[in-house]
Design an enzyme around this catalytic site. Structure first.
Site, PDB file in Angstrom:
ATOM      1  N   GLU A 217       0.829  -1.206   0.000  1.00 52.34           N
ATOM      2  CA  GLU A 217       0.000   0.000   0.000  1.00 52.34           C
ATOM      3  C   GLU A 217       0.862   1.254   0.000  1.00 52.34           C
ATOM      4  O   GLU A 217       0.570   2.233  -0.691  1.00 52.34           O
ATOM      5  CB  GLU A 217      -0.931  -0.024   1.208  1.00 52.34           C
ATOM      6  CG  GLU A 217      -1.988   1.069   1.209  1.00 52.34           C
ATOM      7  CD  GLU A 217      -2.936   0.951   2.381  1.00 52.34           C
ATOM      8  OE1 GLU A 217      -3.705   1.898   2.613  1.00 52.34           O
ATOM      9  OE2 GLU A 217      -2.902  -0.083   3.079  1.00 52.34           O
ATOM     10  N   SER A 268      -2.208   5.054  12.317  1.00 51.54           N
ATOM     11  CA  SER A 268      -0.862   4.654  11.902  1.00 51.54           C
ATOM     12  C   SER A 268      -0.147   5.792  11.200  1.00 51.54           C
ATOM     13  O   SER A 268      -0.754   6.790  10.785  1.00 51.54           O
ATOM     14  CB  SER A 268      -0.920   3.428  10.984  1.00 51.54           C
ATOM     15  OG  SER A 268      -1.600   3.740   9.783  1.00 51.54           O
ATOM     16  N   LEU A 269       1.155   5.609  11.058  1.00 51.71           N
ATOM     17  CA  LEU A 269       2.037   6.564  10.402  1.00 51.71           C
ATOM     18  C   LEU A 269       2.849   5.803   9.367  1.00 51.71           C
ATOM     19  O   LEU A 269       3.307   4.688   9.626  1.00 51.71           O
ATOM     20  CB  LEU A 269       2.957   7.210  11.440  1.00 51.71           C
ATOM     21  CG  LEU A 269       4.140   8.032  10.947  1.00 51.71           C
ATOM     22  CD1 LEU A 269       3.665   9.324  10.299  1.00 51.71           C
ATOM     23  CD2 LEU A 269       5.095   8.329  12.107  1.00 51.71           C
TER      24      LEU A 269
END
Length: 634
Positions: A217, A268-269
Site C-alpha cells: 500500500e 498509523s504513520l
C-alpha cells in the site's frame, strides 16, 4: 585615306570593360539567383530550430495542458481509449475507481498515461459504500459478492460496454481484511473470484483479487504521487536530479529526483522514499538488539542515526521494495528502490490515547508516592500542557477517571511526548528503534499528507512549504490562548472550513506530536527546506489505487510496441524516407543548383568563343575590303 580604327565600346567588342555586357548579364544573374536560392534553403532549414520553442518549454506546456484536460469529462466515444477498474476494500468502507488511458506512444521508456475517469459533469468516477468488506462478509463469505455488486455495477455503467472484456478489474483489500484470519480472507476472495465473472465481463482472474500488505500500500501511494508530479518523466532535464546506483546491473543512472511521502492517519504513520544508494542495505549487520556497548563486539556495527539500533541485513531489506515500472525488464530506467515502513499506533488519534494512558498512570503513581490527589476531582485537576488554557476535560480508563485542565505549554507538551516515540509497549512500531534508510537531506524532497496537512493548515493556516521555526512559533501562540478565545475565533470563521471542535481541542497536542515525529523520530533537520504539506496535488486527491493500476498494467505497452514493430517491418522504406527526407531534399536542390551554374558557365564559354570569332572576322574585313570610292580609277 585608309579606314583602320574600330569604335569602342560596342556589343561586338571583346576588350575589357568595367561593367558586364549584355551577353554577360544572364550568366551573372543566374549565378546570383542560384546563390540566393541556396542561402534561402539554408535559412529555411535553420529557422525551425531557431524559432521553435525550447524542448523544456514545450514539455511544460504539454504537461499543463494535460493537467487541464484531466479536469474535463472523459470522451467515452473515443474508441482508442483503454479502461481499468480498481476496488479499494478498506477497513471502514470500500470504494471503486475507474481509470482510463490512451494508446501507448511507442517509446519503451515511457509509462502509460493513466488518468482518473470523469463523468459528463466532470466529476471523478468514484463510489463508496459502508461498512468495510471485513465487517460485511467476515461471518458469511458468500456475502462478498452482494456487498461489492453496487460498486461493480457503477463501474460497468461508466465503462463503454464494448470495452468491458478488455478492461482489467482489480479488487485489493487493505487493513480491515488483514485483521481477519487467513481462512476467512481466502474464503472471501474465493467467493469473488467465482462469482464476479458470472455477472460482469471485466478482465478478472484469481490474481486480480488479493489482500495487499501495508508495504504494498505504501509503495502504491509513493508511485501514485510521483506519477502525478511527473517524476517518472526522465526527459525533462529542468528538475532536480539524483544519481541512482543499480548494484551489479551497470553504470549509475542520473535521472529526475523522486519525492518521499509522509502520511499520518488516525491510527498509523507511514513513510516511503527512494533509496538511490544500494549500499544502504548491504552492511554486515547480523543482529537486531540494543547492545550495552555496541562498539565492543566486532560483528556489530554502531548506527548512530538510529540511536544504536543494530538490525540484520534481512530485516533491513524487508523494509525495501525494489521494482521496475517499465514495460521491458531489460531497461533499468524505471527501476526503483523504495524504503517503506508503517508504524502502527503512531497516528494522531491513537497517539493521543497512548498519551492519556501515560498521563493517567504517571499521575496515579505520583499521587501514591506523594500522598496527593491530583486529578481526582475537578477542584484539583491535572494541568495538561497539551490542551489550550482553561479547557476542562476528563480521561476515563475503566474505573479510573482523571480530571484535567489545559495549561497550554507547547514546549512542555512536546517534551512529554518523547517517550511515545518508542512505540506502544515497546513494540516493533518504535520510531526511534526502527531501521531507517539514510536520507540525503541536501538532495531530497518530501510531501506530508493527512495529519501533516491538517496540523499545519486547518488552524495555523501554514499549509504548503514547511518551516520548523514558523510552525513552532505559531503552535506555541495557539496553545497559549484561552479556550474561550479559540472558540470565539472559530465562530468568527477565522479558521479553515474543515476545522471543527475536535480540531480546536487537540490541535496543540497534534502539532507537538507531528513536530516530534518529524524531527525526533525521522530526524529531519530543523532547517530542512524541502517538505511540503498538502491535501491535493494539482487540485485533485491522489489515491494509492492510481499507483496500484500503474504497477499492475506496466506490461500492457508491450502489446502496442509489438504492433508498432510489425507495422514498421512492413514499411521500413517509408520510415527511412521520413528520417532522411530533409537531407535528400537539400541534396537534390544542391545538385540542381550546381547543374544550373555549370550550364550557365558553359553558355558563357560558348558565347566568348563566338565573340572572338566575330572580332577576327571584322578585323579581316576592315583590312581586306576597300572603302567605297577607292576601288575605281579617275
Amino acid at each position: 585615306a585608309r579606314r583602320i580604327g574600330v569604335s569602342c565600346p560596342s556589343w561586338r567588342s571583346a576588350g575589357p570593360c568595367p561593367c558586364p555586357g549584355p551577353r554577360q548579364r544572364p550568366a551573372a544573374l543566374g549565378l546570383a539567383f542560384a546563390v540566393g536560392l541556396l542561402l534561402l534553403l539554408l535559412l529555411a532549414a535553420a529557422a525551425p530550430h531557431r524559432w521553435a520553442a525550447p524542448p523544456g518549454a514545450s514539455r511544460r506546456d504539454d504537461r499543463y495542458l494535460a493537467r487541464a484536460e484531466e479536469l474535463t469529462a472523459t470522451d467515452t466515444e473515443d474508441s482508442s481509449l483503454n479502461y481499468g477498474v480498481v476496488v479499494d476494500c478498506g477497513s471502514s468502507g470500500s470504494r471503486v475507481f475507474v481509470y482510463f488511458w490512451p494508446p501507448h506512444n511507442g517509446n519503451p521508456h515511457d509509462l502509460l498515461d493513466i488518468k482518473q475517469m470523469r463523468d459528463r459533469s466532470s466529476r471523478p468516477v468514484v463510489k463508496k459504500i459502508k461498512p468495510g468488506i471485513s465487517v460485511a462478509a467476515a461471518a458469511s463469505p458468500e456475502q462478498a459478492m452482494p456487498y461489492l455488486r453496487p460498486l461493480l455495477q457503477f463501474a460497468a455503467a461508466h465503462v463503454p460496454a464494448d470495452k468491458h472484456k478488455e478492461t482489467p478489474l482489480y479488487i485489493l483489500c487493505t487493513a480491515g481484511m488483514r485483521l481477519l484470519p487467513e481462512r476467512s480472507q481466502a474464503a472471501i476472495l474465493e467467493d469473488l473470484v467465482r462469482n464476479v465473472p458470472l455477472e460482469f465481463d471485466f478482465l478478472f482472474s484469481k490474481s486480480h483479487a488479493e489482500v495487499i500488505s501495508g508495504k504494498q500500500e505504501g509503495v502504491y501511494a509513493w508511485i501514485g504521487i510521483n506519477f502525478v508530479l511527473g517524476r517518472f518523466d526522465h526527459e525533462d532535464e529542468e528538475d532536480a536530479v539524483v544519481t541512482v546506483a543499480l548494484g551489479d546491473q551497470g553504470e549509475p543512472l542520473v535521472r529526475k529526483r523522486t519525492v518521499g511521502i509522509l502520511d499520518m492517519g488516525g491510527a498509523s504513520l507511514q513513510i516511503a522514499y527512494e533509496v538511490p544508494d544500494s549500499g544502504a542495505f548491504s552492511s554486515p549487520q547480523q543482529v537486531c538488539i540494543w547492545p550495552s556497548d555496541p562498539k565492543s563486539s566486532p560483528c556489530l556495527v554502531w548506527v548512530a542515526a538510529n540511536h544504536g539500533l543494530l538490525c540484520s541485513q534481512e530485516e533491513a531489506k524487508s523494509l525495501l521494495a525494489e521494482f521496475n515500472l517499465g514495460c521491458d525488464v531489460q531497461h533499468t530506467g524505471h527501476v526503483y528502490r523504495v524504503y517503506v515502513n508503517t508504524f502502527l499506533g503512531s497516528g494522531g488519534n491513537f497517539a493521543r490515547q497512548r498519551y492519556e494512558e501515560l498521563v493517567l498512570n504517571q499521575t496515579y503513581v505520583h499521587n501514591r508516592l506523594h500522598d496527593q490527589r491530583v486529578g481526582l476531582s475537578p477542584e484539583t485537576p491535572f494541568l495538561d500542557p497539551c490542551l489550550p488554557v482553561g479547557l476542562e476535560d476528563t480521561v476515563a480508563r475503566g474505573s479510573q477517571t482523571l480530571y484535567v485542565r489545559g495549561r497550554g505549554d507547547w514546549l512542555a507538551c512536546a517534551e512529554l511526548l518523547q517517550p511515545l516515540l518508542t512505540g506502544p509497549n515497546g513494540s516493533q512500531a518504535s520510531l526511534v528503534r526502527a531501521y531507517k534508510a539514510p536520507i540525503d537531506f541536501d538532495n531530497s524532497e518530501f510531501y506530508g499528507f493527512s495529519e501533516f496537512f491538517y496540523c499545519t493548515e486547518d488552524v495555523l493556516r501554514l499549509g504548503g512549504r514547511y518551516s520548523a521555526p514558523t510552525f513552532t512559533s505559531a503552535a506555541q501562540e495557539y496553545c497559549s490562548q484561552r479556550w474561550e478565545v479559540l472558540t470565539q475565533r472559530f465562530r468568527g470563521g477565522l479558521y479553515s472550513a474543515h476545522a471543527d471542535q475536535h480540531r480546536l481541542k487537540y490541535q496543540c497536542f497534534k502539532s507537538a506530536w507531528m513536530y516530534q515525529v518529524l524531527h525526533q523520530g525521522f530526524r529531519f533537520p530543523l532547517d530542512y527546506p524541502s517538505l511540503r504539506t498538502a491535501q491535493l496535488v494539482y487540485d485533485r486527491e491522489v489515491q494509492w489505487t492510481l499507483g496500484a493500476i500503474l504497477y499492475k498494467t506496466r506490461f500492457l505497452p508491450l502489446r502496442d510496441l509489438r504492433q508498432e514493430s510489425i507495422r514498421q517491418a512492413h514499411a521500413s522504406w517509408l520510415r527511412l524516407s521520413f528520417v532522411y527526407n530533409h537531407y535528400l531534399f537539400f541534396a537534390c536542390i544542391l545538385v540542381v543548383v550546381l547543374a544550373i551554374v555549370l550550364y550557365l558557365l558553359r553558355l558563357r564559354r560558348i558565347h566568348r568563343r563566338q565573340l572572338r570569332s566575330a572580332q577576327l572576322t571584322l578585323l579581316w574585313l576592315d583590312k581586306v575590303v576597300v572603302p567605297p570610292g577607292q576601288g575605281n580609277g579617275p
